[in-house]
Design an enzyme around this catalytic site. Structure first.
Site: not given
Length: 225
Positions: A117, A162, A190
């Site tokens: 991330c 995502d 994600h």
């Protein structure tokens, strides 16, 4: 397997870190860069897995610049706090911390970086600016830096579902960095690697395949396999 340590930085403040060491001679070292939630139990478990695979792994506690050993929950409150904290940190300090963490485990051999991330973008910057081989998982902040010339190989992992990283952004990675490996995973969103109990983001098949590819990357780049 791991232990908490202090990491000297390029500034006056030390930060904490989680260090996991392999049973035998290390194949190399890996700096594990957190999501926006801190060095959580999940991030520590990732470091432990790299140690089990033969690497010295260290996860710097970047938030120590702001609040010591902060671990946030994976909920809306934690997400909002995490976004605010990484915004306050910026990119320069974390990148300096990656360099310091890499130096602290340099005796293990060649050092690489893996990030998730927010950490996925820090991992990319580590390859671009520090010359450390890197694996970037779902780095939603990567695109502004794709015009920079990498000093070393980078591998990218993205979930095809995502919402924070549209297909056009993934395509830009392939277009602007054609020499790098860019993998996308059907059915994954994600944070598909976050195997926290009850976490709806985890996608086991994609996580296992990405893990295999990541280990192969580090075996090539760090261990010379």
């Amino acid at each position: 397997m791991g232990q908490h340590i202090n990491i000297p930085t390029s500034r006056t403040q030390c930060i904490g870190g989680y260090l996991a060491q392999p049973a035998g001679k290390p194949k190399g070292g890996i700096v594990v860069v957190q999501e926006i939630f801190g060095v959580t139990a999940h991030i520590r478990s990732v470091a432990d897995r790299f140690a089990a695979a033969g690497y010295t792994a260290i996860a710097p506690a970047f938030f120590d610049h702001l609040e010591a050993w902060l671990e946030l929950d994976y909920d809306e409150v934690g997400m909002a706090r995490g976004k605010a904290l990484v915004g306050e940190l910026g990119l320069d300090r974390p990148l300096e911390d990656v360099a310091s963490a890499a130096e602290s485990i340099a005796s293990s051999g060649k050092v690489g970086v893996v990030g998730y991330c927010w950490g996925g973008t820090i991992a990319l910057l580590s390859a671009l600016r520090l010359g450390l081989p890197a694996v970037s998982y779902y780095g939603a902040r990567n695109v502004p830096f794709l015009g920079e010339k990498p000093k070393t190989p980078v591998m990218f992992h993205f979930g095809e579902d995502d919402p924070s990283i549209p297909p056009e952004a993934v395509a830009q990675h392939r277009e602007l960095l054609p020499q790098m490996e860019v993998f996308s995973y059907p059915g994954a969103g994600h944070a598909f690697n976050r195997d926290v109990p009850g976490d709806k983001h985890y996608h086991g098949a994609s996580a296992m395949l990405a893990w295999q590819r990541t280990l192969e990357f580090f075996d090539r780049q760090l261990a010379g396999a």
